[in-house]
Design an enzyme around this catalytic site. Structure first.
Site, PDB file in Angstrom:
ATOM      1  CD1 TRP A   1      -0.656  -5.664  -3.763  1.00 38.57           C
ATOM      2  CD2 TRP A   1      -0.689  -6.691  -1.775  1.00 38.57           C
ATOM      3  NE1 TRP A   1      -0.208  -6.939  -3.940  1.00 38.57           N
ATOM      4  CE2 TRP A   1      -0.212  -7.597  -2.747  1.00 38.57           C
ATOM      5  CE3 TRP A   1      -0.797  -7.127  -0.459  1.00 38.57           C
ATOM      6  CZ2 TRP A   1       0.157  -8.904  -2.439  1.00 38.57           C
ATOM      7  CZ3 TRP A   1      -0.427  -8.426  -0.152  1.00 38.57           C
ATOM      8  CH2 TRP A   1       0.040  -9.296  -1.143  1.00 38.57           C
TER       9      TRP A   1
ATOM     10  CG  ASN B   1       0.545   2.062   3.744  1.00 35.31           C
ATOM     11  OD1 ASN B   1      -0.515   2.178   3.148  1.00 35.31           O
ATOM     12  ND2 ASN B   1       1.676   2.609   3.328  1.00 35.31           N
ATOM     13  N   GLY B   2      -0.560  -1.335   6.634  1.00 35.10           N
ATOM     14  CA  GLY B   2      -0.330  -2.221   7.777  1.00 35.10           C
ATOM     15  C   GLY B   2      -1.587  -3.017   8.097  1.00 35.10           C
TER      16      GLY B   2
ATOM     17  CG  HIS C   1      18.420 -37.093  -6.312  1.00 33.92           C
ATOM     18  ND1 HIS C   1      18.813 -38.290  -5.745  1.00 33.92           N
ATOM     19  CD2 HIS C   1      19.557 -36.439  -6.652  1.00 33.92           C
ATOM     20  CE1 HIS C   1      20.142 -38.335  -5.724  1.00 33.92           C
ATOM     21  NE2 HIS C   1      20.611 -37.222  -6.274  1.00 33.92           N
TER      22      HIS C   1
ATOM     23  CE  LYS D   1      11.538  -3.065  -5.504  1.00 38.10           C
ATOM     24  NZ  LYS D   1      12.303  -4.179  -6.104  1.00 38.10           N
TER      25      LYS D   1
ATOM     26  NE  ARG E   1       5.693   1.110  -1.183  1.00 38.27           N
ATOM     27  CZ  ARG E   1       6.842   0.995  -0.525  1.00 38.27           C
ATOM     28  NH1 ARG E   1       7.892   1.633  -0.955  1.00 38.27           N
ATOM     29  NH2 ARG E   1       6.936   0.249   0.539  1.00 38.27           N
TER      30      ARG E   1
ATOM     31  CE  LYS F   1      13.874 -11.073 -10.330  1.00 41.35           C
ATOM     32  NZ  LYS F   1      14.479 -11.098  -9.057  1.00 41.35           N
TER      33      LYS F   1
ATOM     34  CD  GLU G   1      17.042 -13.383  -8.163  1.00 41.92           C
ATOM     35  OE1 GLU G   1      16.453 -13.967  -7.247  1.00 41.92           O
ATOM     36  OE2 GLU G   1      16.708 -12.250  -8.544  1.00 41.92           O
TER      37      GLU G   1
ATOM     38  CB  CYS H   1      -0.884   0.012   1.225  1.00 41.60           C
ATOM     39  SG  CYS H   1      -1.910  -1.449   1.366  1.00 41.60           S
TER      40      CYS H   1
ATOM     41  CD  GLU I   1      10.104 -11.534  -9.355  1.00 41.81           C
ATOM     42  OE1 GLU I   1       9.438 -11.257  -8.362  1.00 41.81           O
ATOM     43  OE2 GLU I   1      11.337 -11.380  -9.410  1.00 41.81           O
TER      44      GLU I   1
HETATM   45  C1  F6R Z   1      11.771 -10.661  -6.311  1.00 45.53           C
HETATM   46  C2  F6R Z   1      11.685  -9.769  -5.184  1.00 45.53           C
HETATM   47  C3  F6R Z   1      11.294 -10.328  -3.870  1.00 45.53           C
HETATM   48  C4  F6R Z   1      12.081  -9.643  -2.727  1.00 45.53           C
HETATM   49  C5  F6R Z   1      11.538 -10.100  -1.370  1.00 45.53           C
HETATM   50  C6  F6R Z   1      12.299  -9.469  -0.232  1.00 45.53           C
HETATM   51  O1  F6R Z   1      12.180 -10.016  -7.461  1.00 45.53           O
HETATM   52  O2  F6R Z   1      11.899  -8.599  -5.300  1.00 45.53           O
HETATM   53  O3  F6R Z   1      11.441 -11.701  -3.823  1.00 45.53           O
HETATM   54  O4  F6R Z   1      13.425  -9.965  -2.851  1.00 45.53           O
HETATM   55  O5  F6R Z   1      10.188  -9.726  -1.267  1.00 45.53           O
HETATM   56  O6  F6R Z   1      12.239  -8.079  -0.297  1.00 45.53           O
HETATM   57  P1  F6R Z   1      13.289  -7.162   0.434  1.00 45.53           P
HETATM   58  O7  F6R Z   1      14.596  -7.375  -0.223  1.00 45.53           O
HETATM   59  O8  F6R Z   1      12.765  -5.773   0.255  1.00 45.53           O
HETATM   60  O9  F6R Z   1      13.293  -7.601   1.865  1.00 45.53           O
END
Ligand code: F6R
Length: 610
Positions: A75, A101-102, A506, A605, A27, A487, A483, A2, A490
């Site tokens: 959100w 927010n929260g 396995h 985000k 975000r 990527k 990773e 949010c 997502e």
């Molecule tokens: C993926 C991504 C998320 C963050 C995760 C932790 O591209 O961005 O998996 O890495 O939500 O977020 P932070 O680093 O802000 O704690």
């Protein structure tokens, strides 16, 4: 997740609020709303979908021309994605509106209490409960009512509140969710949950601390705690450049940030390596040098991409500094009743510094006596403030929802920490000098990989119809494989699994069918031969192999369908190069499949709820 923006000043609030909200779009959100007080009357509008929908809904409406207002991107957590559940929420008596927010954890009990008092609710949200509670406690002073309500709630909040009956007052408060007050010239104030919504107007801010309540009027502001005790927060400078949060010539923030990575690494390592003397200079750790020298174990905790970086950090700490190290999802660490022995160091890795699970794990670790170190990007964020010491990534604001430059920064910062701890234990100055020289060369090597972006795009486009992909690597590049898969998932919504290349036999090998793309990280290193055998196993079952290989390795091209080359590099730092083609693949796959790369579905985000 949010986002909050609120304004009080002499200008028309609407354009400032909407522009701020657009800067917070990255975000992640599903609906947006705005409330403005004009000529002593409150006007409110909410819309599911983009901020653009909200903008259209109030376009040309004079009643939204006032100079006090607040707005929000939501959100969904409590209650579905509907106009009614979008913020702002208002009470049913005094024209009080709240953006939040929260999560208010005791909202259910409070709702029952308020219903018994005769209040009727229009939404299923916890925020409406807070608005009603403030209304219930209102006796002609909105600041006092907010303080009283916050004494009753448990949970996390960043809120902004206005009241129709007090058209010259804006109140904001925080606990566990970021909020800051931008101080413009001529008694102009912008409250926001993210500096990106403020920086176009002013760089002077106060960062609210937990339980701070700020009352802003047209003559100034003052801060108290929720018991009305006066406080004197210090005014700071926002360390954000407008250029950093604008797209420039790039079509998407993700691509911009992938291309920024050479400068991200330069910023991360700048001034921190004394190569002549083989010394790492980490000011943020210097007061704990003794504790770090005698560390018995290191636990690195994080979520998502940050966890993948943490895994690489673990390999480096063991390999270079010979310290027993572990990594763990923060969400699991927290509830597992972890054993924290004496001299344990816990490292929380986070881009935003606000991830709820990582923050909670940090509290848990501190409570159990660990030394808490932060590896964080956002300066002044909750994790940065709650840790005993830390190293900032210094990669600048990351707007792309899919994390790229922060990952490189996290690995870079963890490498520096590993060198630092290694030097205090077993690493000689000469060995350290060699590692630092390798690090110094990384930015130019990333630049070289970026030059091959058009080729990576072409390779990617051959496979975009495929719905299942594998990403495989060993050693330092097993986390890189995770990773790469994350990527792709997502932003392109393709199913992908990352795993250690040896694990494939396995079970997952059963998935391989004709033409299935399998991306192998097969750069030169200790496990090269083993990875080559794994490649054969996939090929002989009809899989199509795309290899990330070391420049000059022409042999590998004979065994795989496609090769993406990276410059030669020492093993510990190889993920900083190997990840780049994988980031580009994910980007090009998402674009080719027609997705909005910077607004991937369902993603936020910064995940500030557990
Ligand atoms: C993926 C991504 C998320 C963050 C995760 C932790 O591209 O961005 O998996 O890495 O939500 O977020 P932070 O680093 O802000 O704690």
């Amino acid at each position: 997740m949010c986002g909050i923006v609120a304004y009080l000043g002499k200008k028309t609030a609407r354009p400032i609020l909407l522009e701020g909200l657009k800067r917070l779009e990255y975000r992640g959100y599903d609906s947006a709303g705005i409330a403005i007080v004009t000529d002593g009357k409150l006007y409110l509008e909410r819309r599911v979908g983009r901020v653009g929908n909200l903008e259209e809904a109030i376009d040309g409406r004079k009643e939204f021309d006032g100079s006090l207002g607040l707005c929000h991107t939501r959100w969904a957590t409590h209650g579905g994605v509907t106009d009614f559940n979008a913020h702002p929420h208002r009470d049913d008596r005094h024209g009080i509106v709240v953006v939040h927010n929260g999560i208010i954890e005791n909202y259910s009990a409070l709702k029952q209490y308020l219903q018994e008092k005769g209040h009727t609710f229009a939404s299923q949200t916890d925020t409406e409960v807070l608005a009603m509670l403030i209304g219930e406690l209102y006796e002609g002073d909105i600041e006092k009512a907010v303080q009283a309500a916050l004494r009753e709630v448990t949970g996390a909040y960043a809120i902004a509140v206005i009241c129709e009956k007090e058209p010259n007052v804006l109140v904001a408060a925080r606990k566990g969710s970021p909020l800051m007050v931008g101080i413009g010239s001529d008694n102009e104030y912008i409250v926001a949950s993210d500096g990106a919504a403020i920086i176009a107007h002013t760089a002077r801010v106060i960062m609210l601390d937990d339980y701070n309540v700020v009352k802003i009027t047209r003559d100034g502001f003052h801060t108290t705690d929720i018991h009305n005790t006066p406080l004197s927060p210090k005014v700071q400078q926002l360390e954000i450049d407008l250029e950093q949060i604008e797209l420039g010539a790039f079509p998407h923030f993700m691509l911009k940030e992938i291309f920024e990575q050479p400068s991200s690494v330069r910023a991360c390592i700048g001034g921190r390596m004394n190569i002549r003397e083989g010394k790492v200079v980490l000011g943020g750790l210097s007061s704990f040098a003794k504790e770090l020298t005698k560390a018995s174990q290191v636990i690195l905790t994080a979520q998502g991409t940050a966890l993948h970086a943490a895994m690489i950090g673990r390999y480096m700490l063991e390999d270079l500094a010979k310290i027993p190290s572990h990594t763990e999802y923060a969400s699991e660490f927290r509830y597992r009743n972890p054993v924290i022995e004496e001299n344990t160091v816990v490292v929380a890795v986070s881009q935003s510094g606000e991830t709820a699970d990582t923050l909670a794990a940090l509290y848990e670790a501190k409570e159990r006596g660990a030394l808490a170190i932060g590896v964080v990007n956002v300066v002044g964020s909750s994790i940065a403030r709650e840790t005993d010491a830390g190293v900032y990534l210094r990669v600048g604001p990351e707007i792309g929802v899919a994390s790229t430059k922060a990952f490189i920064g996290q690995v870079g910062a963890l490498a520096l920490i590993s060198f630092y701890m290694a030097r205090k234990r077993y690493m000689s100055a000469d060995q350290c000098i060699d590692m630092m020289k390798e690090m110094e060369a990384i930015p130019a090597k990333i630049e070289k990989i970026l030059e091959s972006a058009p080729r990576i795009k072409k390779i990617t486009e051959k496979y975009i119809e495929r719905e299942n992909w594998l990403f495989l690597g060993r050693g330092y590049n097993y986390p890189t494989a995770l990773e790469g898969a994350l990527k792709l998932k997502e932003i392109s919504y393709i199913h992908a699994e990352g795993m250690p290349a040896a694990e494939m036999k396995h079970g997952p090998i059963a998935l391989i069918n004709e033409g299935m793309p399998a991306v192998f990280i097969a750069n030169r290193g200790r496990q090269y031969e083993k990875v080559m055998s794994n490649i054969q196993e996939v090929r002989s079952r009809g899989g199509h192999v795309i290899a990330v290989a070391t420049e000059g390795d022409t042999e590998i091209a004979k065994h795989v369908q496609d090769v993406m080359y990276i410059p030669d590099v020492c093993e510990p730092l190889s993920p900083m190069l190997a990840v780049v083609p994988l980031q580009l693949m994910a980007y090009y796959a998402a674009v080719a499949r027609g997705h909005d790369v910077d607004k991937p579905r369902n993603l936020a985000k910064s995940v500030t709820v557990e």
